[in-house]
Design a protein around this motif. Structure first.
Motif, PDB file in Angstrom:
ATOM      1  N   UNK A   1      17.315  -6.354 -12.994  1.00 18.10           N
ATOM      2  CA  UNK A   1      16.146  -6.457 -12.115  1.00 18.10           C
ATOM      3  C   UNK A   1      16.034  -7.893 -11.625  1.00 18.10           C
ATOM      4  N   UNK A   2      15.886  -8.066 -10.329  1.00 16.70           N
ATOM      5  CA  UNK A   2      15.769  -9.397  -9.741  1.00 16.70           C
ATOM      6  C   UNK A   2      14.554  -9.435  -8.836  1.00 16.70           C
ATOM      7  N   UNK A   3      13.717 -10.434  -9.033  1.00 19.57           N
ATOM      8  CA  UNK A   3      12.546 -10.645  -8.175  1.00 19.57           C
ATOM      9  C   UNK A   3      12.767 -11.951  -7.423  1.00 19.57           C
ATOM     10  N   UNK A   4      12.621 -11.878  -6.107  1.00 21.58           N
ATOM     11  CA  UNK A   4      12.799 -13.055  -5.246  1.00 21.58           C
ATOM     12  C   UNK A   4      11.486 -13.336  -4.526  1.00 21.58           C
TER      13      UNK A   4
ATOM     14  N   UNK B   1       7.160 -11.103  -2.174  1.00 19.62           N
ATOM     15  CA  UNK B   1       8.152 -10.923  -3.227  1.00 19.62           C
ATOM     16  C   UNK B   1       8.973  -9.672  -2.932  1.00 19.62           C
ATOM     17  N   UNK B   2      10.239  -9.691  -3.328  1.00 16.41           N
ATOM     18  CA  UNK B   2      11.085  -8.509  -3.240  1.00 16.41           C
ATOM     19  C   UNK B   2      11.668  -8.223  -4.619  1.00 16.41           C
ATOM     20  N   UNK B   3      11.821  -6.947  -4.944  1.00 25.48           N
ATOM     21  CA  UNK B   3      12.396  -6.529  -6.219  1.00 25.48           C
ATOM     22  C   UNK B   3      13.665  -5.750  -5.916  1.00 25.48           C
ATOM     23  N   UNK B   4      14.778  -6.148  -6.517  1.00 28.80           N
ATOM     24  CA  UNK B   4      16.021  -5.399  -6.372  1.00 28.80           C
ATOM     25  C   UNK B   4      16.476  -4.903  -7.739  1.00 28.80           C
TER      26      UNK B   4
ATOM     27  N   UNK C   1      12.784   3.578 -10.463  1.00 32.57           N
ATOM     28  CA  UNK C   1      11.449   3.348  -9.923  1.00 32.57           C
ATOM     29  C   UNK C   1      10.943   1.974 -10.307  1.00 32.57           C
ATOM     30  N   UNK C   2      10.718   1.154  -9.345  1.00 36.06           N
ATOM     31  CA  UNK C   2      10.219  -0.187  -9.613  1.00 36.06           C
ATOM     32  C   UNK C   2       8.841  -0.333  -8.993  1.00 36.06           C
ATOM     33  N   UNK C   3       8.032  -1.223  -9.523  1.00 32.93           N
ATOM     34  CA  UNK C   3       6.694  -1.387  -8.969  1.00 32.93           C
ATOM     35  C   UNK C   3       6.758  -1.950  -7.553  1.00 32.93           C
ATOM     36  N   UNK C   4       5.772  -1.601  -6.763  1.00 34.03           N
ATOM     37  CA  UNK C   4       5.691  -2.162  -5.424  1.00 34.03           C
ATOM     38  C   UNK C   4       5.323  -3.629  -5.572  1.00 34.03           C
ATOM     39  N   UNK C   5       6.188  -4.526  -5.086  1.00 38.91           N
ATOM     40  CA  UNK C   5       5.894  -5.948  -5.277  1.00 38.91           C
ATOM     41  C   UNK C   5       4.730  -6.397  -4.403  1.00 38.91           C
ATOM     42  N   UNK C   6       4.073  -7.435  -4.849  1.00 41.82           N
ATOM     43  CA  UNK C   6       3.002  -8.008  -4.045  1.00 41.82           C
ATOM     44  C   UNK C   6       3.623  -8.693  -2.834  1.00 41.82           C
ATOM     45  N   UNK C   7       2.803  -8.984  -1.856  1.00 47.41           N
ATOM     46  CA  UNK C   7       3.292  -9.610  -0.625  1.00 47.41           C
ATOM     47  C   UNK C   7       3.982 -10.926  -0.944  1.00 47.41           C
TER      48      UNK C   7
END
Length: 144
Positions: A119-122, A88-91, A80-86
């Motif tokens: 965890x990767x945030x783009x 951004x993507x979380x993998x 379960x990962x947080x819903x990213x802000x507009x």
């Protein structure tokens, strides 16, 4: 016979500016304006880039806190990962300890009780920045 025509002598304060002097002054002001405008543009782009990097870092740390706080799940597919802000993507990628000395995928038949969650945030958009990555090692708690 009269002597050569003499022009009246100008006084020191009556001299005017020539066209060349005016053009040089306008050109110098233009160059200074372009330099200042370029500096402001660079500052705006740098600020936006820093804001994206900081937001991505906060998102990846928030996701890591959720992974650390979640109970261990054998052969988990996600924590379960947080819903990213507009923008951004979380993998999430999970590698499993093979019990010998390496992490791999897919989950082995016998889960060794250790997982590496990457965890990767783009940041997306017109000026993307580098990906922000954080690895969390989860261990199955051993009853005492």
């Amino acid at each position: 016979m009269t002597g050569p025509a003499r022009r009246p002598r100008r006084r020191r304060g009556d001299e005017g500016e020539t066209l060349v002097e005016a053009l040089v002054a306008v050109a110098l002001i233009g160059v200074a304006f372009v330099a200042i405008l370029g500096g402001i543009g660079t500052a705006i782009i740098s600020s936006a880039t820093q804001r994206k990097v900081t937001t991505a870092d906060a998102l990846v740390r928030s996701a890591a806190e959720q992974v650390v706080g979640a109970p261990y799940v054998s052969c988990a597919t996600g924590y379960g990962t947080p819903t990213p802000t507009a923008g951004y993507t979380v993998t999430v990628e999970i590698a499993y300890w093979d019990g010998v000395g390496a992490f791999g995928r897919p989950c082995p038949t016998a889960d060794a009780g250790v997982q590496k969650v990457t965890l990767t945030v783009r940041a997306t958009g017109p000026h993307p920045v580098r990906d922000t990555t954080l690895e969390v090692i989860k261990r199955e708690s051993v009853p005492s």
